[in-house]
Scaffold this motif. Structure first.
Motif, PDB file in Angstrom:
ATOM      1  N   UNK B  72      -9.149  -4.626  -2.939  1.00  0.00           N
ATOM      2  CA  UNK B  72      -8.382  -3.784  -2.014  1.00  0.00           C
ATOM      3  C   UNK B  72      -7.122  -4.405  -1.480  1.00  0.00           C
ATOM      4  N   UNK B  73      -6.773  -5.591  -1.965  1.00  0.00           N
ATOM      5  CA  UNK B  73      -5.551  -6.223  -1.448  1.00  0.00           C
ATOM      6  C   UNK B  73      -4.310  -5.509  -1.977  1.00  0.00           C
ATOM      7  N   UNK B 191      14.453  -1.742   4.343  1.00  0.00           N
ATOM      8  CA  UNK B 191      13.592  -0.736   4.971  1.00  0.00           C
ATOM      9  C   UNK B 191      12.327  -0.518   4.126  1.00  0.00           C
ATOM     10  N   UNK B 192      12.481  -0.478   2.826  1.00  0.00           N
ATOM     11  CA  UNK B 192      11.323  -0.282   1.947  1.00  0.00           C
ATOM     12  C   UNK B 192      10.362  -1.465   2.038  1.00  0.00           C
ATOM     13  N   UNK B 193      10.935  -2.669   2.134  1.00  0.00           N
ATOM     14  CA  UNK B 193      10.073  -3.848   2.288  1.00  0.00           C
ATOM     15  C   UNK B 193       9.384  -3.847   3.650  1.00  0.00           C
ATOM     16  N   UNK B 194      10.100  -3.341   4.652  1.00  0.00           N
ATOM     17  CA  UNK B 194       9.483  -3.256   5.976  1.00  0.00           C
ATOM     18  C   UNK B 194       8.317  -2.247   5.951  1.00  0.00           C
ATOM     19  N   UNK B 195       8.508  -1.170   5.211  1.00  0.00           N
ATOM     20  CA  UNK B 195       7.425  -0.194   5.073  1.00  0.00           C
ATOM     21  C   UNK B 195       6.211  -0.807   4.370  1.00  0.00           C
ATOM     22  N   UNK B 200       0.601  -3.258   4.991  1.00  0.00           N
ATOM     23  CA  UNK B 200      -0.318  -4.399   4.996  1.00  0.00           C
ATOM     24  C   UNK B 200      -1.033  -4.469   6.338  1.00  0.00           C
ATOM     25  N   UNK B 201      -0.297  -4.100   7.400  1.00  0.00           N
ATOM     26  CA  UNK B 201      -0.870  -4.060   8.729  1.00  0.00           C
ATOM     27  C   UNK B 201      -0.849  -5.402   9.433  1.00  0.00           C
TER      28      UNK B 201
END
Lengths: 259, 201
Positions: B72-73, B191-195, B200-201
């Motif tokens: 699940x990673x 922004x995409x990397x931040x998403x 990941x949480x």
């Protein structure tokens, strides 16, 4: 739709950006990292850094510049100058460059294109060609900063470069370089018709219209320029706005900063 | 900690710098234990498919990646890293990929210039938290000569158009691929990397 690219070119000498006319009269201009940041903010699509001295003594300074630029700007950039071997590719790519441009070294040893494409992928191998019109009306390839006439036909050399695995061609017209009278459209178009890889036009940008002319569908995919940007004669943002108004597809930079 | 898998492929530095800007801690590693202990994995990549998959197979990292995905990673593949997720690649021969996603990697249509190089726009196919705070027709930076084909439609988050539809962002559960380089795509890419970070949480 794939956007046409605007690429400021920064010639670096001992850690400083310089600009000469026709490869001569070199003048000190600015700090490469702050200039890179400024161009990024203005909406430049890519950057090119040439190590114009490329001596052993100054090589490490240049590699430091590459790494600092990679840390500061999140847009692609190409590095050239002094790239003679696979190990040189490795060093600049490891420092954060995306593409590596080769010129004289590729003429001396065309296998370098092939080896670099195998090892790092075609996408990072940029073949830079300095060309000048000869008395027969054809274009020949020059090396060593425009000093040596190799006698090679520029169109044949471009095709050979593509076959060997180059992923992009920068075509620099020696006659128009630094003159600010416009890119050499016939040369750029002829090269574009000879190959099926992206073409970057270089040499001769002076006015906004010059970019528009060279970024027409059958000419270049990207336009490179140095002094018009360095001396603030044209701003990248103003240029891209004009191009957009005239139907040239360009990337609009996000107005909201990521932070 | 995000593990960036180092299998000898090109420009990893820019990815590290981009993650650092977003306060995402990362390490560049080939160590299976470090990968297992990470919060998420990024498989970067430029270069040849064959060399990359050989390196992953021989080092045993291919197995580690598959195990971590089944646990699940979150796994993000960038450019060649995304292509490695698929069943087969036809780049200079036929090479078996990781098989995490259904589909194949084939040479792009040569009615257009190859490599596909430069800024192209993203078109949304389905909603995803990966697209949070992005706009329609967002420009991102592509550089590739091969593209994913025969993929499952429901995995397609965004595509771009270059001689036809080219998968740009794909997602199947915890496996995410980006064909372009988010680390080189200015604010849009960050922004995409931040998403991804938020996923990941």
């Amino acid at each position: 739709m794939l956007a046409k690219r605007i690429i400021p070119c920064l010639d670096v000498d001992k850690g400083r950006v310089v600009k000469g006319k026709k490869f001569q009269n070199i003048q000190d201009v600015a700090d490469p990292v702050s200039l890179a940041k400024k161009y990024n903010e203005d909406g430049a699509d890519e950057l090119v850094f040439y190590d114009i001295t490329a001596s052993n003594e100054t090589r490490n300074i240049f590699i430091d510049v590459v790494e600092q630029v990679a840390a500061e700007v999140a847009i692609p950039f190409t590095v050239g100058g002094g790239i003679r071997a696979i190990d040189d590719f490795h060093k600049v790519l490891r420092a954060g460059a995306d593409k590596v441009s080769i010129n004289s070294a590729a003429v001396d040893n065309p296998r370098l294109i092939q080896e670099a494409a195998w090892k790092f992928g075609s996408q990072c191998v940029v073949l830079s060609i300095d060309a000048k019109e000869n008395k027969d009306g054809n274009w020949t390839v020059y090396t060593n900063g425009g000093r040596i006439d190799t006698g090679l036909d520029a169109l044949e050399w471009a095709k050979r470069g593509e076959e060997l695995g180059a992923g992009e061609i920068v075509i620099n017209a020696i006659d128009t370089d630094g003159e600010k009278n416009g890119y050499n459209l016939s040369l750029t178009k002829a090269i574009a018709q000879s190959v099926n890889i992206p073409i970057v036009a270089s040499g001769g940008a002076g006015k906004l219209e010059h970019f528009q002319d060279v970024l027409q569908p059958d000419v270049a995919d990207a336009a490179l320029a140095a002094s018009v940007f360095h001396y603030n004669e044209i701003s990248v943002s103003q240029l891209k706005q004009l191009l957009a108004e005239n139907g040239v597809p360009v990337r609009k930079r996000r107005v909201t900063p990521w932070n | 900690m995000i593990a960036i898998v180092d299998y000898g492929a090109g420009n990893i530095k820019s990815l590290q710098f981009a993650l650092k800007k977003l306060n995402m801690h990362s390490c560049v590693t080939t160590d299976a234990t470090q990968i297992r202990n990470s919060d998420a994995i990024i498989l970067p990549g430029v270069g040849a498919f064959k060399d990359a998959i050989n390196e992953l197979q021989q080092s045993g990292l291919a197995t580690t990646l598959k195990e971590e995905v089944s646990n699940g990673k979150k796994l993000l593949g960038i450019c060649l890293g995304m292509q490695l997720f698929y069943e087969n690649s036809y780049e200079d021969g036929v090479w078996e990929g990781l098989g995490l996603l259904k589909g194949n990697v084939k040479k792009m249509n040569d009615t257009v210039k190859v490599p596909h190089m430069g800024w192209n726009t993203l078109t949304k196919h389905r909603n995803s938290p990966l697209l949070k705070d992005t706009v329609e027709e967002e420009y991102v930076y592509f550089v590739h000569s091969y593209a994913v084909q025969d993929y499952q439609q429901n995995t397609l988050v965004s595509s771009t158009n270059y001689g036809g539809i080219v998968p740009a962002i794909v997602q199947q559960d915890n496996v995410i691929g980006m064909q372009f380089h988010p680390e080189k795509s200015g604010e849009a890419g960050l922004q995409l990397l931040r998403n991804f970070k938020e996923l990941i949480g």
